[in-house]
Scaffold this active site. Structure first.
Site, PDB file in Angstrom:
ATOM      1  N   SER A 122       0.839  -1.202   0.000  1.00  0.00           N
ATOM      2  CA  SER A 122       0.000   0.000   0.000  1.00  0.00           C
ATOM      3  C   SER A 122       0.868   1.243   0.000  1.00  0.00           C
ATOM      4  O   SER A 122       1.605   1.504   0.959  1.00  0.00           O
ATOM      5  CB  SER A 122      -0.923   0.014   1.220  1.00  0.00           C
ATOM      6  OG  SER A 122      -1.465   1.318   1.357  1.00  0.00           O
TER       7      SER A 122
ATOM      8  N   ASP B  17      -5.644   0.399  -9.736  1.00  0.00           N
ATOM      9  CA  ASP B  17      -6.771   1.293 -10.010  1.00  0.00           C
ATOM     10  C   ASP B  17      -7.410   1.039 -11.378  1.00  0.00           C
ATOM     11  O   ASP B  17      -8.392   1.703 -11.735  1.00  0.00           O
ATOM     12  CB  ASP B  17      -6.328   2.758  -9.886  1.00  0.00           C
ATOM     13  CG  ASP B  17      -5.993   3.106  -8.438  1.00  0.00           C
ATOM     14  OD1 ASP B  17      -6.491   2.421  -7.523  1.00  0.00           O
ATOM     15  OD2 ASP B  17      -5.218   4.057  -8.217  1.00  0.00           O
TER      16      ASP B  17
ATOM     17  N   ARG C 233     -14.706  -3.408  -5.237  1.00  0.00           N
ATOM     18  CA  ARG C 233     -14.588  -3.368  -6.700  1.00  0.00           C
ATOM     19  C   ARG C 233     -14.701  -4.728  -7.370  1.00  0.00           C
ATOM     20  O   ARG C 233     -14.822  -4.789  -8.596  1.00  0.00           O
ATOM     21  CB  ARG C 233     -13.303  -2.644  -7.122  1.00  0.00           C
ATOM     22  CG  ARG C 233     -13.426  -1.148  -6.880  1.00  0.00           C
ATOM     23  CD  ARG C 233     -12.276  -0.369  -7.472  1.00  0.00           C
ATOM     24  NE  ARG C 233     -12.463   1.056  -7.192  1.00  0.00           N
ATOM     25  CZ  ARG C 233     -11.479   1.929  -7.108  1.00  0.00           C
ATOM     26  NH1 ARG C 233     -10.235   1.534  -7.286  1.00  0.00           N
ATOM     27  NH2 ARG C 233     -11.744   3.199  -6.862  1.00  0.00           N
TER      28      ARG C 233
HETATM   29  C1  S3P Z   1      -2.762   5.599  -3.911  1.00  0.00           C
HETATM   30  C2  S3P Z   1      -2.448   4.310  -3.658  1.00  0.00           C
HETATM   31  C3  S3P Z   1      -3.293   3.170  -4.027  1.00  0.00           C
HETATM   32  C4  S3P Z   1      -4.399   3.545  -5.000  1.00  0.00           C
HETATM   33  C5  S3P Z   1      -5.044   4.851  -4.683  1.00  0.00           C
HETATM   34  C6  S3P Z   1      -4.010   5.963  -4.601  1.00  0.00           C
HETATM   35  C7  S3P Z   1      -1.825   6.627  -3.493  1.00  0.00           C
HETATM   36  O1  S3P Z   1      -3.818   2.671  -2.847  1.00  0.00           O
HETATM   37  O2  S3P Z   1      -5.374   2.534  -5.079  1.00  0.00           O
HETATM   38  O3  S3P Z   1      -5.984   5.158  -5.675  1.00  0.00           O
HETATM   39  O4  S3P Z   1      -1.911   7.768  -3.967  1.00  0.00           O
HETATM   40  O5  S3P Z   1      -0.946   6.319  -2.672  1.00  0.00           O
HETATM   41  P1  S3P Z   1      -2.959   1.640  -1.965  1.00  0.00           P
HETATM   42  O6  S3P Z   1      -1.564   1.637  -2.493  1.00  0.00           O
HETATM   43  O7  S3P Z   1      -3.010   2.105  -0.581  1.00  0.00           O
HETATM   44  O8  S3P Z   1      -3.619   0.317  -2.241  1.00  0.00           O
END
Ligand code: S3P
Length: 424
Positions: free
Chosen positions: A164, A310, A341
């Site tokens: 994440s 995404d 999703r």
């Molecule tokens: C994001 C990280 C992703 C992604 C989100 C934006 C970011 O989430 O799905 O739309 O800007 O760090 P995770 O990496 O926490 O899954």
């Protein structure tokens, strides 16, 4: 807002997607932490980035945009205690990044958001911040509202259970204010915008395989340009790839490899996509040229999931139009995004008359199937709205998108651009 999207014959023309949402959040937050001014060109103006700006202003940060440039100035005597709860709207990135920022501030603040955000898991960021010395309280079930009271932080080693970028970034932000080194080890690489940006703000980042670490360090303001958002270009790329004869150019698109899993998957499915005019930099960018044609099924591996996270709703749509069985597994994270999703992908395809099999961590779609058109509920999830619109262009009949206004969370001009590029 309900919108009817009619089928298109082709997608033709040139698209310039808005500034990258992930990079924009980070520029605002790093600018808020730095001493001096940060000047960024091309910041995204989407709902989520507005949420970050609103929360930072409530902490005393000045953020002003004019002529396509955004100036971020932190308050001279440090962030101030907000007068009320900080409303992160629909934005998980806002809430999780701000948790990391507030973890070192000597006051209490409450982070909250809309109903979707208040359903999402927050213990994954709260627990490691507590280990560094912050007090972080959550509502029942480990959800927001989150109350953060910062403390004197100590560096720690964090081994994340899921890849994440939001959690990684929150911990690095806390690490910049902690004593000693803070290490974050991920099970697979998530997007690395934070690691790329930090040196511009004067911080040294050490990267070794899946580990990234920082030491406590004061930041200074930076000047930079935000690349276009690949995830905003993706629904157009997908639709163009599905409509034989289409010719789409997407200019100024961010080409950070940790974001391009979907491009690699699409190419495997037989899509013709060329990268031209590639420019290196803190964030690489370039122009993509897409030509429509016939697609074949593919299997997406668990290790590909973070770099395409995404775009996996779009994968479900493409799978319905591709020959053979497309399989996705190892994507349990999709269950805890702005909507579930996996359930949303199933509802979307079924609403258009197509079949899909779901698993706790993915789906399977046999194609090619006809998409009939119909009525899709966007479920308050911007990526559902955009994936449904891409599907609708390839359907036999019109599709009503219920609650399509949520597309503005990441791409306010999405439907205007769709109308401009679609040929009936
Ligand atoms: C994001 C990280 C992703 C992604 C989100 C934006 C970011 O989430 O799905 O739309 O800007 O760090 P995770 O990496 O926490 O899954």
């Amino acid at each position: 807002m309900n919108l009817v999207v009619r089928p298109a014959r082709l997608l033709v023309g040139t698209l310039r997607p808005p500034g990258d949402k992930s990079v924009s959040h980070r520029v605002l937050v790093l600018g808020a932490l730095a001493s001096g001014r940060t000047l960024a060109a091309g910041l995204s103006d989407c709902g989520d980035v507005r949420s970050t700006a609103r929360c930072l202003r409530a902490l005393g940060v000045s953020i002003r945009t004019s002529g396509g440039k955004t100036l971020v100035e932190p308050p001279a005597r440090g962030l101030r205690r907000p007068r009320g709860p900080l409303d992160c709207g629909n934005s998980g990135t806002t809430l999780r990044l701000l948790a990391g920022l507030l973890a070192a501030e000597p006051f209490d603040a409450v982070l909250t958001g809309d109903a979707s955000l208040r359903r999402r898991p927050m213990e994954r960021v709260a627990a490691p911040l507590r280990r560094m010395g912050a007090s972080v309280r959550l509502a029942s079930g480990g959800r927001a509202p989150m109350r953060v009271r910062g403390g004197l932080l100590k560096g720690a080693v964090h081994r994340l259970e899921v890849a994440s970028a939001q959690v990684k970034t929150a911990l690095l932000l806390a690490g910049l204010r902690a004593q000693g080194r803070t290490r974050v080890v991920e099970p697979a690489p998530s997007r690395d915008h934070t690691e790329r940006l930090l040196p511009l703000f004067g911080a040294a980042v050490r990267r070794r395989g899946l580990e990234v670490s920082v030491r406590g360090r004061a930041l200074r303001g930076a000047r930079l340009r935000v690349p276009g958002d690949f995830s905003c270009a993706a629904p157009f790329i997908a639709a163009a790839a599905m409509l034989p004869g289409s010719r789409l150019r997407a200019e100024g698109v961010g080409l950070n490899p940790t974001r391009l899993g979907f491009l690699r998957i699409l190419r495997r499915m037989g899509a013709r996509i060329r990268v031209v005019r590639r420019r290196a930099g803190t964030e690489p960018e370039g122009t993509l040229e897409v030509r429509g044609g016939n697609l074949r099924a593919t299997t997406v591996l668990a290790r590909e999931v973070p770099s395409a996270i995404d775009e996996l709703l779009l994968l479900a749509v493409l799978a319905a139009r591709a020959r053979g069985v497309t399989r996705l597994r190892g994507a349990r994270e999709l269950r805890v995004k702005e909507s579930d999703r996996i359930a949303s992908a199933a509802a979307l395809l079924r609403a258009l008359g197509a079949e899909i099999r779901t698993f706790p961590d993915g789906f399977e779609v046999r194609g090619p199937q006809r998409l009939r058109g119909g009525r899709v509920d966007c479920r308050g999830d911007h990526r559902v709205a955009m994936a449904a619109a891409a599907a609708a262009l390839c359907a036999d009949g019109p599709t009503a998108l219920c609650g399509s206004g949520c597309a503005a969370v990441s791409y306010p001009a999405f439907f205007r651009e769709l109308r401009r590029l679609a040929r009936r």
